[in-house]
Design a protein around this motif. Structure first.
Motif, PDB file in Angstrom:
ATOM      1  N   ARG A 127      49.187  41.289  43.492  1.00 34.47           N
ATOM      2  CA  ARG A 127      47.989  40.673  42.941  1.00 34.47           C
ATOM      3  C   ARG A 127      46.830  40.658  43.938  1.00 34.47           C
ATOM      4  N   HIS A 128      47.116  40.321  45.199  1.00 32.94           N
ATOM      5  CA  HIS A 128      46.025  40.278  46.168  1.00 32.94           C
ATOM      6  C   HIS A 128      45.483  41.680  46.439  1.00 32.94           C
ATOM      7  N   THR A 129      46.375  42.692  46.412  1.00 36.07           N
ATOM      8  CA  THR A 129      45.937  44.083  46.612  1.00 36.07           C
ATOM      9  C   THR A 129      45.087  44.541  45.435  1.00 36.07           C
ATOM     10  N   LEU A 130      45.513  44.212  44.228  1.00 34.75           N
ATOM     11  CA  LEU A 130      44.744  44.577  43.045  1.00 34.75           C
ATOM     12  C   LEU A 130      43.370  43.938  43.073  1.00 34.75           C
ATOM     13  N   ALA A 131      43.290  42.678  43.451  1.00 37.61           N
ATOM     14  CA  ALA A 131      41.988  42.009  43.536  1.00 37.61           C
ATOM     15  C   ALA A 131      41.078  42.705  44.537  1.00 37.61           C
ATOM     16  N   ASP A 132      41.622  43.107  45.680  1.00 39.85           N
ATOM     17  CA  ASP A 132      40.833  43.810  46.689  1.00 39.85           C
ATOM     18  C   ASP A 132      40.329  45.153  46.168  1.00 39.85           C
ATOM     19  N   ARG A 133      41.205  45.902  45.477  1.00 38.00           N
ATOM     20  CA  ARG A 133      40.804  47.237  44.988  1.00 38.00           C
ATOM     21  C   ARG A 133      39.779  47.138  43.861  1.00 38.00           C
ATOM     22  N   LEU A 134      39.934  46.172  42.971  1.00 32.41           N
ATOM     23  CA  LEU A 134      38.933  45.984  41.927  1.00 32.41           C
ATOM     24  C   LEU A 134      37.588  45.613  42.541  1.00 32.41           C
ATOM     25  N   LYS A 135      37.608  44.743  43.532  1.00 37.44           N
ATOM     26  CA  LYS A 135      36.365  44.361  44.216  1.00 37.44           C
ATOM     27  C   LYS A 135      35.711  45.571  44.862  1.00 37.44           C
ATOM     28  N   ALA A 136      36.505  46.430  45.510  1.00 31.20           N
ATOM     29  CA  ALA A 136      35.960  47.622  46.159  1.00 31.20           C
ATOM     30  C   ALA A 136      35.347  48.574  45.138  1.00 31.20           C
ATOM     31  N   LEU A 137      36.001  48.774  43.988  1.00 33.43           N
ATOM     32  CA  LEU A 137      35.477  49.672  42.963  1.00 33.43           C
ATOM     33  C   LEU A 137      34.216  49.118  42.318  1.00 33.43           C
ATOM     34  N   VAL A 138      34.125  47.797  42.212  1.00 33.81           N
ATOM     35  CA  VAL A 138      32.882  47.186  41.724  1.00 33.81           C
ATOM     36  C   VAL A 138      31.763  47.392  42.736  1.00 33.81           C
ATOM     37  N   GLN A 139      32.051  47.214  44.013  1.00 34.62           N
ATOM     38  CA  GLN A 139      31.040  47.425  45.046  1.00 34.62           C
ATOM     39  C   GLN A 139      30.580  48.877  45.098  1.00 34.62           C
ATOM     40  N   MET A 140      31.457  49.808  44.762  1.00 35.22           N
ATOM     41  CA  MET A 140      31.091  51.231  44.715  1.00 35.22           C
ATOM     42  C   MET A 140      30.356  51.589  43.429  1.00 35.22           C
TER      43      MET A 140
END
Length: 303
Positions: free
Chosen positions: A46-59
């Protein structure tokens, strides 16, 4: 070395070279929209998924929207920039179906609505429309000083070890370093010392990577005919099959993220034009758009 380190491929793989970022992006093209959907299907921590979603939103690849029924939760939708990744996603699908073991929950079949036929995607030249393979191109190297080596912080990636077999899903065990090694071999680096110099990584790390890729069927290690003490590394059908993904991701990073020309510049030998990849339908040979393709997902989760 300068051309590879300043290429849009190298910098693009710092963004999409780890397994979970790739899997989240793939999931978005198969209809995943909510946090729990990704978590349940892909089993991402879950914490990894949250980080990756945040990164894709920032991109600006994904854009969150609040649920109407649950305003504290978000649904994530592909942006125009995210949709432009579709060619690279199709090349992932094609490679996984040819060489993977279905570890990744990808569609089992693609149907092009325009011609009504199930298809396999093919890599074509935008300039002349002809199907093109790696051997149909020649490469010139023009280092780009505007893309320094530290443009983006690298994400942690899983190590490709000798215990893995050829049955692998792209984005799960084919990571940034494996793809850069394949690219270096494509450009003519076949010896350990050449690869170490071009990639700029420690000898022990490169040795483990090369051993893992040989075991996984991505490279063949052969004695040099002129000096049997040296080993020559050559591509296999599986690693040649990665070329479509490599060139499509590099083109996306150049056109949609960095807005800089890549330092590894392919030319299509047949027409003499700069090679800009376009993924087309294997039946009607028309360009493929996400909203013009239907897909079938596996009926049961893979073990």
């Amino acid at each position: 070395r300068e051309a590879l380190s300043t290429s849009t491929l190298s910098h693009g793989l710092k963004l999409f070279g780890d397994r979970w970022t790739t899997q989240v992006a793939l999931g978005a093209f198969t209809g995943l929209r909510r946090f729990d959907d990704w978590h349940d299907r892909l089993r991402i921590p879950r914490h990894t998924l949250a980080d990756r979603l945040k990164a894709l939103v920032q991109m600006d690849v994904l854009r969150p929207r609040l649920y109407q029924e649950r305003p504290e939760r978000y649904a994530y939708h592909l942006t125009r920039k995210g949709l432009a990744l579709y060619d690279a996603v199709l090349m992932i699908w094609d490679w996984e179906h040819r060489y993977g073991d279905r570890d990744v929950p990808l569609p089992t079949r693609l149907v092009h609505k325009t011609c009504g036929r199930a298809f396999y995607p093919e890599l074509s030249c935008t300039a002349c429309g002809e199907v093109a393979a790696m051997t149909d191109l020649r490469f010139s190297l023009v280092p780009n000083p505007r893309l320094p080596h530290d443009t983006a912080a690298p994400l942690r990636t899983p190590r490709l070890t000798a215990g893995h077999t050829l049955g692998m899903g792209l984005g799960l065990r084919v990571d940034r370093w494996a793809l850069l090694i394949v690219t270096a071999v494509v450009l003519g680096c076949h010896y350990f010392d050449q690869l170490q110099h071009v990639l700029g990584i420690a000898a022990s790390v490169l040795a483990r990577r090369l051993a893992g890729m040989v075991e996984a069927g991505l490279l063949v290690a052969q004695p040099d005919r002129q000096d049997a003490r040296r080993v020559v590394y050559r591509l296999t059908p599986a690693s040649r099959g990665l070329f479509g993904y490599i060139v499509c991701l590099s083109t996306w990073a150049s056109a949609h993220h960095f807005h800089e020309p890549t330092s590894i510049r392919p030319t299509h030998k047949a027409c003499g034009q700069d090679f800009v990849p376009r993924v087309t339908c294997g039946h009607c040979h028309r360009p493929l758009l996400p909203w013009e393709v239907d897909f079938e997902m596996p009926t049961h989760p893979q073990p």
